[in-house]
Design an enzyme around this catalytic site. Structure first.
Site, PDB file in Angstrom:
ATOM      1  CB  SER A   7      40.616  40.193  48.225  1.00  0.00           C
ATOM      2  OG  SER A   7      41.242  41.052  49.177  1.00  0.00           O
ATOM      3  CG  HIS A  30      40.347  42.013  44.326  1.00  0.00           C
ATOM      4  ND1 HIS A  30      39.716  42.694  43.302  1.00  0.00           N
ATOM      5  CD2 HIS A  30      40.102  42.728  45.452  1.00  0.00           C
ATOM      6  CE1 HIS A  30      39.114  43.772  43.803  1.00  0.00           C
ATOM      7  NE2 HIS A  30      39.316  43.809  45.095  1.00  0.00           N
ATOM      8  CG  ASP A  32      41.140  44.847  48.224  1.00  0.00           C
ATOM      9  OD1 ASP A  32      40.941  43.711  48.683  1.00  0.00           O
ATOM     10  OD2 ASP A  32      40.391  45.377  47.383  1.00  0.00           O
ATOM     11  CG  MET A  34      42.155  49.914  51.051  1.00  0.00           C
ATOM     12  SD  MET A  34      41.455  49.073  52.491  1.00  0.00           S
ATOM     13  CE  MET A  34      40.600  47.720  51.678  1.00  0.00           C
ATOM     14  CG  HIS A  63      39.317  47.602  44.535  1.00  0.00           C
ATOM     15  ND1 HIS A  63      38.546  46.996  45.504  1.00  0.00           N
ATOM     16  CD2 HIS A  63      38.690  48.765  44.236  1.00  0.00           C
ATOM     17  CE1 HIS A  63      37.508  47.777  45.778  1.00  0.00           C
ATOM     18  NE2 HIS A  63      37.581  48.854  45.038  1.00  0.00           N
ATOM     19  CG  MET A  65      38.972  50.810  47.482  1.00  0.00           C
ATOM     20  SD  MET A  65      38.780  49.438  48.627  1.00  0.00           S
ATOM     21  CE  MET A  65      40.205  48.458  48.135  1.00  0.00           C
ATOM     22  CG  MET A 134      32.717  48.717  46.036  1.00  0.00           C
ATOM     23  SD  MET A 134      34.012  47.473  46.079  1.00  0.00           S
ATOM     24  CE  MET A 134      34.140  47.186  47.847  1.00  0.00           C
ATOM     25  N   GLY A 139      36.888  49.222  52.528  1.00  0.00           N
ATOM     26  CA  GLY A 139      37.834  49.576  53.600  1.00  0.00           C
ATOM     27  C   GLY A 139      38.310  48.370  54.386  1.00  0.00           C
ATOM     28  N   GLY A 141      38.047  43.778  54.869  1.00  0.00           N
ATOM     29  CA  GLY A 141      37.515  42.475  54.487  1.00  0.00           C
ATOM     30  C   GLY A 141      36.658  41.944  55.626  1.00  0.00           C
ATOM     31  CG  ASP A 172      35.703  43.683  46.255  1.00  0.00           C
ATOM     32  OD1 ASP A 172      36.500  44.625  46.078  1.00  0.00           O
ATOM     33  OD2 ASP A 172      35.896  42.774  47.084  1.00  0.00           O
ATOM     34  N   GLY A 173      33.128  41.821  48.155  1.00  0.00           N
ATOM     35  CA  GLY A 173      32.844  42.065  49.567  1.00  0.00           C
ATOM     36  C   GLY A 173      31.707  41.218  50.092  1.00  0.00           C
ATOM     37  N   GLY A 174      32.005  40.397  51.099  1.00  0.00           N
ATOM     38  CA  GLY A 174      30.958  39.642  51.791  1.00  0.00           C
ATOM     39  C   GLY A 174      30.514  38.374  51.102  1.00  0.00           C
ATOM     40  N   GLY A 194      37.705  37.247  49.684  1.00  0.00           N
ATOM     41  CA  GLY A 194      38.938  37.337  50.483  1.00  0.00           C
ATOM     42  C   GLY A 194      38.822  36.461  51.716  1.00  0.00           C
TER      43      GLY A 194
END
Ligand code: DX5
Ligand code: ZN
Length: 219
Positions: A7, A30, A32, A34, A63, A65, A134, A139, A141, A172-174, A194
């Site tokens: 990302s 990826h 993002d 938003m 993606h 959001m 998710m 919202g 990274g 996605d995320g963390g 990311g």
């Protein structure tokens, strides 16, 4: 073969050309999107997809959001997204929205926020190319992965394997160096990362390192 999708949200946005070239060893980019309403952040318009396609051959997965995916799907499809991922929570007519994405010739993905149960998409698994679990609240990274998402991934893996369908699982995320192999072992097909990539001094090496981890199937 497990794929990686860096990302660019937490990349050096003042030198996007450089950031995009640093990840060209990945499988996807990826992207993002938003809208400051569905999530408390505001990011890239479709013109960035067009601009990135000028400088990169990486397929782009947008993606979304956003609270009004019906409005944004055509924009990001026409801008050149190969895959469009919408949130199950953002549409009351999710089945129809997935058909709309596919009518544009894009792969269709549906994302679930951490609190949203798998039952929200169990009647869509035959229609979609990918389900995005998710592993943080969307919202931003750089957040910590929510551990209770691991059993959710395993449950979705079982559900998909029991139906012999081709739907992929993306997370996605963390994602970090410690949990990446655990996620692959849980049955993930695509890993978004990311901050993990862009906080490294050598991003190309980070992409290669993550590819190496996922290629080993998590062991
Ligand atoms: C968060 C986004 C993620 C984020 C990547 O809402 O969907 O794709 O940019 O997260 P990290 O930086 O944790 O890999
Ligand atoms: Zn994302």
């Amino acid at each position: 073969m497990v794929e990686i999708a860096p990302s660019i949200l937490n990349s050096n946005l003042l030198n996007l050309k450089e950031s995009v070239s640093e990840i060209n060893g990945a499988d996807w980019l990826h992207f993002d999107v938003m809208d400051g309403h569905f999530v408390p952040n505001l990011t890239f318009g479709p013109m960035f997809v067009e601009a990135i396609k000028e400088i990169s051959d990486l397929p782009i997965e947008s993606h979304l959001m956003v609270s009004n995916p019906d409005f944004f799907v055509p924009l990001y499809a026409e801008a050149g997204s190969k895959r469009i991922i919408v949130h199950a929570e953002s549409s009351v007519h999710l089945h129809r929205l997935v058909q709309k994405i596919k009518e544009f010739g894009c792969e269709a993905g549906v994302a679930l926020n951490p609190a949203t149960p798998l039952t929200a998409i169990e009647h869509l698994l035959e229609e979609v190319d990918l389900v995005l679990i998710m592993t943080v609240n969307p919202g931003y990274g750089g957040q910590k992965l929510i551990p209770s998402m691991i059993p959710k991934i395993k449950k979705l893996r079982e559900l998909i394997d029991s139906r012999e369908i081709t739907c992929k699982i993306e997370i996605d995320g963390g994602v970090n160096w410690d949990n990446a192999s655990i996620l692959v072992e849980a049955g993930v097909d695509v890993v978004v990362a990311g901050t993990l990539i862009f906080r490294e001094p050598d991003r190309r090496k980070a992409v290669a390192r993550l590819k190496g981890i996922v290629a080993k199937g998590g062991n």
